[in-house]
Design a protein around this motif. Structure first.
Motif, PDB file in Angstrom:
ATOM      1  N   UNK A 130       0.845  -1.197   0.000  1.00 53.23           N
ATOM      2  CA  UNK A 130       0.000   0.000   0.000  1.00 53.23           C
ATOM      3  C   UNK A 130       0.877   1.243   0.000  1.00 53.23           C
ATOM      4  N   UNK A 131       1.639   1.493  -1.065  1.00 54.87           N
ATOM      5  CA  UNK A 131       2.574   2.624  -1.063  1.00 54.87           C
ATOM      6  C   UNK A 131       1.890   3.971  -0.894  1.00 54.87           C
ATOM      7  N   UNK A 132       0.653   4.077  -1.291  1.00 50.22           N
ATOM      8  CA  UNK A 132      -0.075   5.341  -1.164  1.00 50.22           C
ATOM      9  C   UNK A 132      -0.909   5.412   0.113  1.00 50.22           C
ATOM     10  N   UNK A 133      -0.756   4.417   0.987  1.00 54.96           N
ATOM     11  CA  UNK A 133      -1.557   4.380   2.204  1.00 54.96           C
ATOM     12  C   UNK A 133      -2.921   3.760   1.964  1.00 54.96           C
ATOM     13  N   UNK A 134      -3.660   3.571   3.038  1.00 54.81           N
ATOM     14  CA  UNK A 134      -4.983   2.963   2.945  1.00 54.81           C
ATOM     15  C   UNK A 134      -6.004   3.891   3.595  1.00 54.81           C
ATOM     16  N   UNK A 135      -7.267   3.683   3.247  1.00 57.34           N
ATOM     17  CA  UNK A 135      -8.338   4.530   3.771  1.00 57.34           C
ATOM     18  C   UNK A 135      -8.876   4.042   5.108  1.00 57.34           C
ATOM     19  N   UNK A 136      -8.798   2.741   5.344  1.00 58.50           N
ATOM     20  CA  UNK A 136      -9.303   2.206   6.608  1.00 58.50           C
ATOM     21  C   UNK A 136      -8.624   0.878   6.914  1.00 58.50           C
ATOM     22  N   UNK A 137      -8.536   0.592   8.210  1.00 57.40           N
ATOM     23  CA  UNK A 137      -7.978  -0.664   8.710  1.00 57.40           C
ATOM     24  C   UNK A 137      -9.032  -1.388   9.521  1.00 57.40           C
ATOM     25  N   UNK A 138      -9.202  -2.672   9.266  1.00 53.82           N
ATOM     26  CA  UNK A 138      -9.986  -3.547  10.134  1.00 53.82           C
ATOM     27  C   UNK A 138      -9.037  -4.608  10.665  1.00 53.82           C
ATOM     28  N   UNK A 139      -8.596  -4.450  11.906  1.00 57.77           N
ATOM     29  CA  UNK A 139      -7.622  -5.354  12.514  1.00 57.77           C
ATOM     30  C   UNK A 139      -8.379  -6.356  13.378  1.00 57.77           C
ATOM     31  N   UNK A 140      -8.414  -7.591  12.915  1.00 56.56           N
ATOM     32  CA  UNK A 140      -9.164  -8.662  13.585  1.00 56.56           C
ATOM     33  C   UNK A 140      -8.275  -9.525  14.458  1.00 56.56           C
ATOM     34  N   UNK A 141      -6.985  -9.204  14.533  1.00 57.71           N
ATOM     35  CA  UNK A 141      -6.046 -10.133  15.148  1.00 57.71           C
ATOM     36  C   UNK A 141      -5.164  -9.545  16.233  1.00 57.71           C
ATOM     37  N   UNK A 142      -4.763  -8.288  16.133  1.00 58.36           N
ATOM     38  CA  UNK A 142      -3.748  -7.743  17.038  1.00 58.36           C
ATOM     39  C   UNK A 142      -4.257  -7.686  18.476  1.00 58.36           C
ATOM     40  N   UNK A 143      -3.520  -8.328  19.379  1.00 59.62           N
ATOM     41  CA  UNK A 143      -3.938  -8.425  20.772  1.00 59.62           C
ATOM     42  C   UNK A 143      -3.340  -7.339  21.652  1.00 59.62           C
ATOM     43  N   UNK A 144      -2.446  -6.509  21.112  1.00 62.70           N
ATOM     44  CA  UNK A 144      -1.826  -5.440  21.899  1.00 62.70           C
ATOM     45  C   UNK A 144      -1.956  -4.113  21.159  1.00 62.70           C
ATOM     46  N   UNK A 145      -1.999  -2.994  21.903  1.00 60.06           N
ATOM     47  CA  UNK A 145      -2.050  -1.686  21.241  1.00 60.06           C
ATOM     48  C   UNK A 145      -0.843  -1.445  20.340  1.00 60.06           C
ATOM     49  N   UNK A 146       0.320  -1.980  20.712  1.00 61.70           N
ATOM     50  CA  UNK A 146       1.528  -1.779  19.923  1.00 61.70           C
ATOM     51  C   UNK A 146       1.407  -2.451  18.555  1.00 61.70           C
ATOM     52  N   UNK A 147       0.931  -3.688  18.528  1.00 65.05           N
ATOM     53  CA  UNK A 147       0.760  -4.392  17.255  1.00 65.05           C
ATOM     54  C   UNK A 147      -0.300  -3.708  16.399  1.00 65.05           C
ATOM     55  N   UNK A 148      -1.363  -3.255  17.048  1.00 65.59           N
ATOM     56  CA  UNK A 148      -2.415  -2.542  16.323  1.00 65.59           C
ATOM     57  C   UNK A 148      -1.869  -1.252  15.714  1.00 65.59           C
ATOM     58  N   UNK A 149      -1.064  -0.512  16.478  1.00 64.74           N
ATOM     59  CA  UNK A 149      -0.496   0.746  15.987  1.00 64.74           C
ATOM     60  C   UNK A 149       0.420   0.511  14.790  1.00 64.74           C
ATOM     61  N   UNK A 150       1.152  -0.620  14.788  1.00 62.28           N
ATOM     62  CA  UNK A 150       2.021  -0.931  13.647  1.00 62.28           C
ATOM     63  C   UNK A 150       1.213  -1.028  12.358  1.00 62.28           C
ATOM     64  N   UNK A 151       0.062  -1.670  12.440  1.00 70.01           N
ATOM     65  CA  UNK A 151      -0.784  -1.800  11.255  1.00 70.01           C
ATOM     66  C   UNK A 151      -1.464  -0.476  10.905  1.00 70.01           C
ATOM     67  N   UNK A 152      -1.855   0.282  11.928  1.00 67.82           N
ATOM     68  CA  UNK A 152      -2.547   1.550  11.693  1.00 67.82           C
ATOM     69  C   UNK A 152      -1.627   2.594  11.063  1.00 67.82           C
TER      70      UNK A 152
END
Length: 337
Positions: A225-247
């Motif tokens: 996603x070189x141009x970024x994404x419009x929205x994230x649906x994270x169904x897996x990350x169990x920690x705020x840190x992992x979620x922030x990496x994807x966000x």
């Protein structure tokens, strides 16, 4: 009745014999044919569900929320169902104590929410509806939590087509439904999975698939996603840190949604709004999803089937990760006594 239950806090789920629950006024008792497994089932048992669901407060506690079967008894008062109706749905309040809504109460009587058992009692005005003609009961049992969550997540991220949605944990039950529903709205889906799932996710409509085990997740996502994404649906990350990496891949003004309750504590990029998703099942939405599944518009992918006595092993298998669709617990095949 046979059921998979835990006897107290910290206990392992095991096969037990329990009394049949008796329906109260306004309830129906369902003789369950199939239940389906959700990660929330084992998260509640081991206390890792956090704010998503309370820990059990009455024991024995029967595991599970999703089911399909037939109504075998009607409680007192008016009721929209009849004995013999083929039904499916999502049972009531996880962790309800005796006297709470959703609990049958009484020593030795299982909590009404548990569906890893031969019978369950549910309010007739709860998330329960008829199985439509043409829908396999296995698929019906697999649909309530995953399908409802997918539909409501899609509304929460508020994409309008021709935008990009990153789905982390896309190969699981919710992710498979979400990918299909998003694609039907002309939303470009980037499926983030663990392992090479390109053929499977491509067949569901994903525009691209990212293997999060192939290298640092942030690098893999930037590449896809070189141009970024419009929205994230994270169904897996169990920690705020992992979620922030994807966000970090979300554009300013976008939404980053978590189904694991990790958005509130995450440090998100400027301009990105974090959302902790809450499921709100309804019989109306179940009807819409079931009609789509019966017509073949929505494919419900069954990854594995286990007999009731092997449900504890199925829970451990799901806990290990890497789900490919839904796991179904078989209690009684339709037509069998």
């Amino acid at each position: 009745m046979r059921a998979i239950a835990v006897s107290g806090p910290g206990a392992d789920p095991v096969l037990v014999e329990l009394p049949k629950p008796e329906p109260r006024p306004g309830e129906v008792r369902v003789r369950i044919e199939y239940a389906s497994l959700n990660p929330l089932d084992w998260q509640v048992v081991d206390g890792s569900a956090g704010d998503l669901a309370p820990a059990p407060r009455s024991f024995p506690f029967v595991v599970g929320v999703d089911y399909a079967g037939r109504v075998d008894m009607i409680g007192g008062g008016e009721n929209r169902f009849r004995v013999g109706d083929a039904v499916f749905g999502r049972a009531g309040v996880v962790g309800a104590a005796p006297g709470d809504a959703g609990a049958t109460g009484g020593a030795g009587v299982p909590d009404a929410c548990g569906t890893y058992g031969e019978y369950v009692c549910v309010p007739q005005d709860s998330a329960i509806t008829l199985v439509p003609r043409g829908l396999d009961p296995r698929a019906a049992a697999a649909l309530p939590s995953a399908g409802t969550a997918a539909a409501q997540i899609l509304e929460a991220v508020a994409l309008r087509g021709h935008e990009t949605l990153l789905v982390v944990g896309a190969a699981g039950g919710i992710g498979c439904c979400l990918t299909q529903l998003a694609r039907a709205r002309d939303i470009r889906v980037i499926a983030a999975v663990r392992g090479d799932e390109r053929p499977a996710m491509g067949s569901l409509g994903a525009a691209a698939t990212v293997d999060l085990t192939a290298g640092p997740p942030a690098e893999a996502l930037r590449s896809a996603c070189p141009d970024g994404i419009d929205a994230l649906a994270d169904l897996a990350s169990a920690t705020p840190e992992a979620f922030a990496d994807h966000a970090a891949a979300v554009r300013p003004g976008g939404i980053a949604l978590s189904t694991r309750g990790t958005a509130a504590g995450a440090r998100l990029p400027g301009g990105v709004r974090g959302v902790d998703f809450r499921l709100d099942p309804s019989p109306v939405l179940l009807d819409v999803l079931a009609a789509g599944a019966a017509d073949g518009v929505l494919r419900v992918l069954i990854d594995a089937e286990f007999p009731l006595e092997q449900a504890p092993q199925a829970l451990e298998r799901n806990r290990a990760g890497g789900a490919r669709g839904k796991t179904v617990i078989v209690l009684r095949a339709p037509g069998h006594c």
